[in-house]
Design a protein around this motif. Sequence first.
Motif, PDB file in Angstrom:
ATOM      1  N   VAL A 179     -23.383  -8.457   7.709  1.00 38.09           N
ATOM      2  CA  VAL A 179     -22.311  -8.797   8.021  1.00 38.09           C
ATOM      3  C   VAL A 179     -21.758  -7.865   9.224  1.00 38.09           C
ATOM      4  O   VAL A 179     -20.850  -7.883   9.722  1.00 38.09           O
ATOM      5  CB  VAL A 179     -21.294  -8.208   6.781  1.00 38.09           C
ATOM      6  N   GLY A 180     -22.913  -7.291   9.747  1.00 37.52           N
ATOM      7  CA  GLY A 180     -22.572  -6.551  10.976  1.00 37.52           C
ATOM      8  C   GLY A 180     -22.173  -4.890  10.711  1.00 37.52           C
ATOM      9  O   GLY A 180     -21.337  -4.556  11.397  1.00 37.52           O
ATOM     10  N   LYS A 181     -22.430  -4.584   9.665  1.00 36.41           N
ATOM     11  CA  LYS A 181     -21.908  -3.123   9.028  1.00 36.41           C
ATOM     12  C   LYS A 181     -22.461  -1.973  10.208  1.00 36.41           C
ATOM     13  O   LYS A 181     -21.704  -1.313  10.670  1.00 36.41           O
ATOM     14  CB  LYS A 181     -22.539  -2.705   7.689  1.00 36.41           C
ATOM     15  N   SER A 182     -23.568  -2.249  10.493  1.00 34.17           N
ATOM     16  CA  SER A 182     -24.152  -1.071  11.443  1.00 34.17           C
ATOM     17  C   SER A 182     -23.578  -1.172  12.989  1.00 34.17           C
ATOM     18  O   SER A 182     -23.202  -0.143  13.755  1.00 34.17           O
ATOM     19  CB  SER A 182     -25.653  -1.128  11.411  1.00 34.17           C
ATOM     20  N   THR A 183     -23.174  -2.360  12.973  1.00 33.96           N
ATOM     21  CA  THR A 183     -22.843  -2.530  14.466  1.00 33.96           C
ATOM     22  C   THR A 183     -21.248  -2.164  14.392  1.00 33.96           C
ATOM     23  O   THR A 183     -20.807  -1.420  15.405  1.00 33.96           O
ATOM     24  CB  THR A 183     -22.526  -4.250  14.812  1.00 33.96           C
ATOM     25  N   VAL A 184     -20.399  -2.476  13.382  1.00 39.50           N
ATOM     26  CA  VAL A 184     -19.164  -1.826  13.288  1.00 39.50           C
ATOM     27  C   VAL A 184     -19.077  -0.203  13.277  1.00 39.50           C
ATOM     28  O   VAL A 184     -18.434   0.500  13.738  1.00 39.50           O
ATOM     29  CB  VAL A 184     -18.588  -2.322  11.689  1.00 39.50           C
ATOM     30  N   SER A 185     -20.227   0.314  12.323  1.00 44.28           N
ATOM     31  CA  SER A 185     -20.204   1.652  12.374  1.00 44.28           C
ATOM     32  C   SER A 185     -20.295   2.523  13.711  1.00 44.28           C
ATOM     33  O   SER A 185     -19.841   3.389  14.244  1.00 44.28           O
ATOM     34  CB  SER A 185     -21.355   2.253  11.396  1.00 44.28           C
ATOM     35  N   THR A 186     -21.272   1.799  14.476  1.00 44.55           N
ATOM     36  CA  THR A 186     -21.747   2.456  15.584  1.00 44.55           C
ATOM     37  C   THR A 186     -20.471   2.340  16.688  1.00 44.55           C
ATOM     38  O   THR A 186     -19.963   3.202  17.296  1.00 44.55           O
ATOM     39  CB  THR A 186     -22.929   1.452  16.382  1.00 44.55           C
ATOM     40  N   ASN A 187     -19.734   1.338  16.658  1.00 42.62           N
ATOM     41  CA  ASN A 187     -18.677   0.956  17.795  1.00 42.62           C
ATOM     42  C   ASN A 187     -17.486   1.995  17.238  1.00 42.62           C
ATOM     43  O   ASN A 187     -16.966   2.385  17.979  1.00 42.62           O
ATOM     44  CB  ASN A 187     -18.418  -0.486  17.682  1.00 42.62           C
ATOM     45  N   ILE A 188     -17.365   2.047  15.926  1.00 43.99           N
ATOM     46  CA  ILE A 188     -16.147   2.964  15.410  1.00 43.99           C
ATOM     47  C   ILE A 188     -16.461   4.358  15.967  1.00 43.99           C
ATOM     48  O   ILE A 188     -15.361   4.970  16.376  1.00 43.99           O
ATOM     49  CB  ILE A 188     -16.167   2.887  13.981  1.00 43.99           C
TER      50      ILE A 188
END
Length: 351
Positions: free
Chosen positions: A110-119
């Motif tokens: 669902v893109g959790k790591s992408t979200v974590s990184t960008n946050i």
Amino acid sequence: MSTTNELVMQQLSTVIEPELDRDIVSLRMVRDLEIKGDTAVFTIVLTTPACPLKNVFETRCNEAIIGKVPGITKLDIKWDSLVPTDRRLGRQNIGGIRSIVAVSSGKGGVGKSTVSTNIAVALAEAGATVGLIDADITNPNIPQMVGLTTGRPRVIGTKMVPIEVYGVKVMSTGFLTSPDKPMIMRGPMLHSAISQFFRDVEWGESLDYMIVDLPPGTGDAPLSLAQQFSVTGAVIVTQPQEVAVGDALRSMAMFDQLNVPILGVIENMAGEFFGEGGGERLAAERETTFLGRVPLQATVRQGGDFGRPVVVTEPDSPAGQAFSQIAQQIAARVSVTLMQQADAIPMNIIG
């Protein structure tokens, strides 16, 4: 007869902090008040450098003072910030970490790591000190997300030094092994690895936010994190479609059982392909904050593949703006959660 300083402070006590529904004077957000001719000069201490309410405070302060306090026709507002500290962390031997934010999802992809990184990067760009732990111990993705697939942390004394990139201090098992070697671990080993990432890494004297990118699901990693450390709050990432939302609901229920506050829900990859609205409906049904929606955008995927977060490469794109706004909302929710535990910002007033 009241002095001008006293009149200004009286008027500022009518300015309400929207999230906490209390005035900024009783919250001790106002300091260093001086009157210079027709100008009131003071500092507002925000609870996060990523505060989304600066314009709101500026407007409300002007409305409260200009035309209300004789002789004052201008305001010179300076800004400072002091992120509240989760007091429980001070007893857990993890240095100067002020808050821990777990980023979780019910299912993979669902893109959790992408979200974590960008946050994490967005918070750092706003001026916060930020750490990012890749708690997906057996399948680490964060090194690729930040362009550090060949990075290796230094060791000073008995502690590893996190690698800093885009202003964020990062630690991952991906730095400690080759990408082609599997990380095969049982529950107790995962438990130990997560503990070491907090206690055996030199995170520095002060870290405003520790973002923890958890593996998907409700298994050992989130349980180990919550059992060992006081997690300030959890962020739930979901795609809009119902199958993802159903799994996200289980993740929320897990944190409820672990007594970890839910900071809110993020809907990722919204658009024609996956639909829109599922994450927002979930937040409404669970009576929690909807933190925002990130549109499905090719450059987000490209940024993850090549280690260039979209908040850096395309900050004005729809996804870049969404991540920045979501980071602000998370910072605000952390502040509200911690200040509800405390009474006010711990700072002396001058003026």
